[in-house]
Scaffold this active site. Structure first.
Site, PDB file in Angstrom:
ATOM      1  N   PHE A   1       0.860  -1.180   0.000  1.00 31.95           N
ATOM      2  CA  PHE A   1       0.000   0.000   0.000  1.00 31.95           C
ATOM      3  C   PHE A   1       0.897   1.231   0.000  1.00 31.95           C
ATOM      4  CE2 PHE A   1      -2.337   3.322   2.344  1.00 31.95           C
ATOM      5  CZ  PHE A   1      -3.472   3.430   1.537  1.00 31.95           C
TER       6      PHE A   1
ATOM      7  N   TRP B   1       0.804  -4.681   2.910  1.00 32.75           N
ATOM      8  CA  TRP B   1      -0.566  -4.904   2.470  1.00 32.75           C
ATOM      9  C   TRP B   1      -1.182  -5.998   3.325  1.00 32.75           C
ATOM     10  CZ3 TRP B   1      -4.285  -2.830  -0.394  1.00 32.75           C
ATOM     11  CH2 TRP B   1      -5.389  -3.623  -0.685  1.00 32.75           C
TER      12      TRP B   1
ATOM     13  N   GLY C   1      -8.139  -7.951   4.380  1.00 29.58           N
ATOM     14  CA  GLY C   1      -9.130  -7.815   5.438  1.00 29.58           C
ATOM     15  C   GLY C   1     -10.336  -7.039   4.973  1.00 29.58           C
TER      16      GLY C   1
ATOM     17  N   ASP D   1     -11.883  10.749  13.131  1.00 28.16           N
ATOM     18  CA  ASP D   1     -12.846  10.296  12.125  1.00 28.16           C
ATOM     19  C   ASP D   1     -13.045   8.792  12.281  1.00 28.16           C
ATOM     20  OD1 ASP D   1     -14.563  10.017   9.989  1.00 28.16           O
ATOM     21  OD2 ASP D   1     -12.989  10.107   8.466  1.00 28.16           O
TER      22      ASP D   1
END
Length: 257
Positions: free
Chosen positions: A32, A70, A73, A159
């Site tokens: 990622f 990475w 999930g 958030d």
């Protein structure tokens, strides 16, 4: 050579609002990648709160590229948010001195309830400013201003939507997307989870897993932040009349509770 990777790597957008997240794959390997993420990511990785940070590179154009492990999930469901694993991970975040020290070193300032209210009033669109429910909500917040000692402020995610909780196939839980992290009253984070995902009858149990008792002080802080967050949500729903009416009704219920 994109992001310092060889041409053997295939790179695709990972979606998101910023356009700075990517998935890079090569043979059986996948990572990622994010562009210009915060250095705060290193501390989050060290604490095991996000997937492992693999490397960081500064590109010739000045961009900073980070690569993370990475993990396969899924994001949590609303029902899964009401579980002990979310409480335990959030407690780990709020109790971490490493995270707090790193965010302070990066220039993160303490955000008080007063400052949140001022910012809310400054960003309130004119089409909402004079609606009775909004006036009532703002007045209630002004009349019940919180006085929480800054010494109790911790790193908050900011958030905690269920989409930002990632559970791997190995049952490891991560909390991702830290772009809104701030130093503030941890009740700000707790409010998001409790109001949106945990039935009122389960607050005591969920908070016990978090490591805190539900007392009168905490209830008052949760109510204050819930009204603040609801008005923020209304601002975000300005163009959606159906959702706007639902949010207004919810705001009235929170004020009158």
């Amino acid at each position: 050579m994109a992001f310092g990777l060889s041409q053997d790597w295939e790179i695709h957008s990972a979606g998101g609002s910023t356009g700075n997240a990517f998935i890079a794959s090569h043979s059986q390997e996948k990572i990622f990648i994010k562009r210009n993420t915060s250095p705060f990511l290193a501390a989050l990785s060290a604490e095991g709160i996000t997937p492992k940070l693999l490397w960081t590179k500064r590109m010739p154009n000045g961009d900073v590229i980070t690569a993370q492990q990475w993990v396969a999930g899924t994001t949590l469901t609303a029902e899964q948010m009401n579980g002990p694993k979310t409480a335990a991970l959030l407690a780990k975040v709020h109790s971490s001195n490493l995270l707090k020290g790193m965010l302070e070193k990066m220039g993160g300032s303490f955000v008080t309830a007063d400052q949140m209210l001022v910012q809310l009033e400054q960003t309130l669109p004119d089409q909402l400013r004079y609606l009775p429910s909004i006036i009532k909500g703002i007045t209630w917040l002004e009349d019940h201003t919180l006085q929480v000692p800054v010494t109790e402020y911790r790193v908050c995610h900011g958030d905690l939507n269920k989409k930002n909780w990632l559970e791997t196939v190995n049952d490891t839980l991560f909390l991702v997307d830290w772009d809104q992290a701030i130093l503030t009253d941890p009740a700000y984070d707790l409010t998001t989870v409790l109001i949106n995902y945990v039935p009122r009858s389960s607050w005591t149990r969920w908070l016990a897993d978090y490591g805190q008792q539900l007392d009168t002080d905490l209830i008052g802080r949760i109510r204050w932040y819930s009204i603040l967050q609801e008005i923020i949500s209304i601002i975000q729903q300005t163009t959606n009349l159906t959702n706007l009416r639902e949010e207004m009704s919810r705001l009235d219920q929170l004020i009158d509770r």
